[in-house]
Every structure is written in structure tokens, then in C-alpha cells.
Design an enzyme around this catalytic site. Structure first.
Site, mmCIF file in Angstrom:
data_model
loop_
_atom_site.group_PDB
_atom_site.id
_atom_site.type_symbol
_atom_site.label_atom_id
_atom_site.label_comp_id
_atom_site.label_asym_id
_atom_site.label_seq_id
_atom_site.Cartn_x
_atom_site.Cartn_y
_atom_site.Cartn_z
ATOM 1 N N ARG A 1 44.707 -27.107 23.223
ATOM 2 C CA ARG A 1 45.678 -26.006 23.170
ATOM 3 C C ARG A 1 46.607 -26.224 24.348
ATOM 4 N NH1 ARG A 1 44.899 -19.598 22.061
ATOM 5 N NH2 ARG A 1 44.776 -20.496 19.992
ATOM 6 N N GLN B 1 45.577 -22.064 12.248
ATOM 7 C CA GLN B 1 45.830 -20.676 11.871
ATOM 8 C C GLN B 1 46.409 -20.605 10.455
ATOM 9 O OE1 GLN B 1 45.286 -17.760 13.794
ATOM 10 N NE2 GLN B 1 45.671 -16.834 11.806
ATOM 11 N N CYS C 1 47.957 -13.169 13.095
ATOM 12 C CA CYS C 1 47.042 -14.196 13.605
ATOM 13 C C CYS C 1 46.104 -13.646 14.666
ATOM 14 C CB CYS C 1 47.835 -15.378 14.146
ATOM 15 S SG CYS C 1 48.999 -14.915 15.445
HETATM 16 N N1 CP Z 1 44.866 -16.578 16.489
HETATM 17 C C1 CP Z 1 44.401 -17.300 17.507
HETATM 18 O O1 CP Z 1 44.596 -18.512 17.614
HETATM 19 O O2 CP Z 1 43.664 -16.591 18.399
HETATM 20 P P1 CP Z 1 43.261 -17.079 19.862
HETATM 21 O O3 CP Z 1 44.520 -17.189 20.662
HETATM 22 O O4 CP Z 1 42.347 -15.993 20.363
HETATM 23 O O5 CP Z 1 42.553 -18.394 19.761
HETATM 24 N N1 NVA Z 2 52.445 -16.895 19.014
HETATM 25 C C1 NVA Z 2 51.226 -16.611 19.733
HETATM 26 C C2 NVA Z 2 50.046 -16.995 18.912
HETATM 27 C C3 NVA Z 2 48.706 -16.756 19.558
HETATM 28 C C4 NVA Z 2 47.552 -17.136 18.671
HETATM 29 C C5 NVA Z 2 51.229 -17.354 21.065
HETATM 30 O O1 NVA Z 2 51.612 -18.528 21.090
HETATM 31 O O2 NVA Z 2 50.861 -16.762 22.067
#
Ligand code: CP
Ligand code: NVA
Length: 316
Positions: free
Chosen positions: A113, A143, A275
Site C-alpha cells: 500500500r 476493492q 469502500c
Molecule cells: N477499503 C479499504 O481498503 O479499507 P482499509 O483502508 O481499511 O484497508
Molecule cells: N480513497 C481512499 C480509499 C481508502 C480505502 C483513500 O485513498 O484514502
């Protein structure tokens, strides 16, 4: 203990999962077929990925992605090593290439991430093992796969249905666009001016949509955007990394809140998706978020099952 299911572990079109645009419609259908088997056999003793190891490197917070990849890997008999990278960007202590070249000697796949999508591409370029995007500034493919798997469960087929995303043309939105056109779902995105999705994503999606007959529409008016829609999706107005824009964005997006009135402009019984994490009272009202049309926790559950399918098909 139930018997372990027999799984199709045939490779997908790409060795990594950086974007759902890398997948064919057939890849997605096969992933969904595996997901259905894994979901039905949730309690079975499964050793599909016994002795396999997954590295997870996260530059940002996570609840769902972290838990579901960790639990999913354990469900499949494998193990996980998590590296909290919130204090420093990947590549700051040593090159991204060297991170990749080290990790490939110890583990069988990487979930990362990152802030910059480029870092994921660099990891994938140098690692001989699969790299899975657990969210970048560009897309959130796991997602979108869980979103569309959940819609498939609800509707039987997503082809010809219309999904409207209301809000920021962000990572979640881009992944929805990429995935919708592959599966023949019409996708409308409704954002304030200046916050529309990336033009290249939209143009490429319009070209890809020619194969499935899906329509891609970008609008600025929420009422028009949800007219006749079968599902309404929203996400936070300020993504992780945009914290210093929160105040400004709260003003810009105020007319883009998904509330009961907006839901009433869509098809009767239209589904509500998010999400998560969600901010009740901002991008969505409490009534919609916790109302009967909301499927947000079904999607969160399916993150687990879909990602187990991704691991099953990608790890060799
Ligand atoms: N929707 C999602 O990816 O959640 P997190 O940021 O908690 O992993
Ligand atoms: N758009 C959001 C999604 C989190 C799952 C972000 O990047 O913070």
C-alpha cells in the site's frame, strides 16, 4: 472439518495485480468463480498455500486490506510478515529495486500500500514474485474486485446495469471504471468540476467499453447522474495523503453528499456502496450508510474471499 476445495490455480493474464485494467473479463470471471468456491468452503481446512509466505508493506493506515490479506493467507495455510512503513516512504532507506530483490528471496508474494503508484510498478518490475496493489494514489484494484463480486452476488449479473460513483475521481473511482468496462457495467462518475477522474483512465475505459457495450459518462450534476442507476457508490472526499485539503474539500463536495433524497432519484432499491472507512454526515448520511440499501459490510466481507482467490491464482 470440511474437505479442502479443489481450486483452479491457472495464472491470470498478468503476473501481478497492480490495476484491474491488466485483467481480461475472463480473468475476472475466473477469479469470481474461485471466490465463490472459497467463500462456500470458508471453514474447510485448506492447505493450498502451505509453506507460502506473503510480505505486506503499508505506507498508510488500513483495517480491511490488512486484516483480510492476513486472515486470507492464514486460511489458505500460508503465513504473513507485515511491515508498517507509515514513517517512511518505500525507497527512502534503500532503493525500491533492492527491496524487491531482497523480498523475492524470502517470500512468495508482496502486497504493498503506497502513496505513489510508480513505486508499485517499480516493485513489480524488479521482483520475480507477484506484487499486489493494496491501494495506491492511482487505483484500488482489490476493492473494485470485491465491489463487483458483491454486485454479482446481489444481481446475478452486472452486465447492462448502471453504477454511479458520486464524489472524488480518486483511486477507488479509477478502479471501478477499469473494472466496470471489462464486465459490461455502465459507469457514471459525478464529481465537482476539477475533481473528475483522470482523463486518460476515462478515455482508455471508453475504448475498452466498446468490447462490452458499457457506457462511461462523466457528469457534474448528482441528480442527473443517479437517475436510473442501480447502484450508488461514494468514498471519502479527501483520501489519505490529502489531509491538508480536508477543509477546502468539505466545502467543494458539500452538494455531493449521498443522502436519502439522492438515493430516491435512483432506481427503486438501488444499492449503496462505500469502500470504507466512511464519514457519516459528510460524503454519506447515517440514514443511507446504515439503511436497508447499504451493502457496505457485505463488500468488506468479500474483500477476504476475493483476495484469497487473487492469492490462489497469483502465487506459484
Ligand atoms: N477499503 C479499504 O481498503 O479499507 P482499509 O483502508 O481499511 O484497508
Ligand atoms: N480513497 C481512499 C480509499 C481508502 C480505502 C483513500 O485513498 O484514502
Amino acid at each position: 472439518m470440511k474437505k479442502s476445495p479443489t481450486l483452479d490455480r491457472a495464472p491470470l493474464s498478468a503476473p501481478d495485480l497492480l490495476c484491474t485494467s491488466q485483467l481480461t473479463a475472463d480473468d475476472i470471471e475466473r477469479l469470481f468463480a474461485t471466490t465463490r468456491i472459497l467463500k462456500a468452503a470458508r471453514d474447510a481446512h485448506d492447505e493450498t498455500l502451505k509453506h507460502k509466505r506473503l510480505a505486506m508493506i503499508f505506507e498508510k493506515d488500513s483495517l480491511r486490506t490488512r486484516f483480510t490479506f492476513d486472515i486470507g493467507m492464514q486460511d489458505l495455510g500460508g503465513s504473513v510478515v507485515f511491515m508498517d512503513h507509515r514513517d517512511a516512504r518505500l525507497g527512502s532507506r534503500e532503493s525500491v529495486k533492492d527491496v524487491a530483490k531482497n523480498l523475492e528471496r524470502w517470500v512468495d508474494a508482496i502486497v504493498a500500500r503506497t502513496f505513489k503508484h510508480k513505486v508499485l510498478e517499480e516493485l513489480a518490475q524488479h521482483a520475480e514474485i507477484p506484487v499486489i496493489n493494496g491501494l495506491s494514489d492511482f487505483v484500488h484494484p482489490c476493492q473494485a474486485l470485491a465491489d463487483f463480486f458483491t454486485l454479482t452476488e446481489k444481481w446475478g449479473s452486472v452486465r447492462g446495469r448502471t453504477l454511479t460513483f458520486v464524489g472524488d475521481g480518486n483511486n477507488t473511482c479509477h478502479a471501478l471504471i477499469h473494472t466496470a468496462v471489462k464486465l459490461g457495467t455502465n459507469i457514471r462518475v459525478c464529481s465537482p468540476e476539477g475533481y473528475e477522474p483522470n482523463a486518460r483512465v476515462v478515455n482508455e475505459a471508453m475504448r475498452a467499453a466498446a468490447a462490452t457495450g458499457a457506457e462511461v459518462t462523466i457528469l457534474n450534476d448528482p441528480d442527473a447522474a443517479v437517475e436510473g442507476a442501480h447502484a450508488i457508490y461514494t468514498d471519502v472526499w479527501a483520501s489519505m495523503g490529502q489531509e491538508d485539503e480536508i477543509e477546502e474539500r468539505n466545502g467543494v463536495f458539500a452538494a455531493y453528499q449521498v443522502d436519502e433524497d439522492l438515493m430516491a432519484h435512483a432506481e427503486k432499491d438501488a444499492l449503496f456502496l462505500h469502500c470504507l472507512p466512511a464519514h457519516r454526515g459528510w460524503e454519506v448520511t447515517q440514514e443511507v450508510m446504515d439503511g436497508p440499501q447499504s451493502i457496505v459490510y457485505d463488500i468488506a466481507e468479500n474483500r477476504l474471499h476475493v483476495q484469497k482467490a487473487v492469492l490462489t491464482h497469483l502465487i506459484r
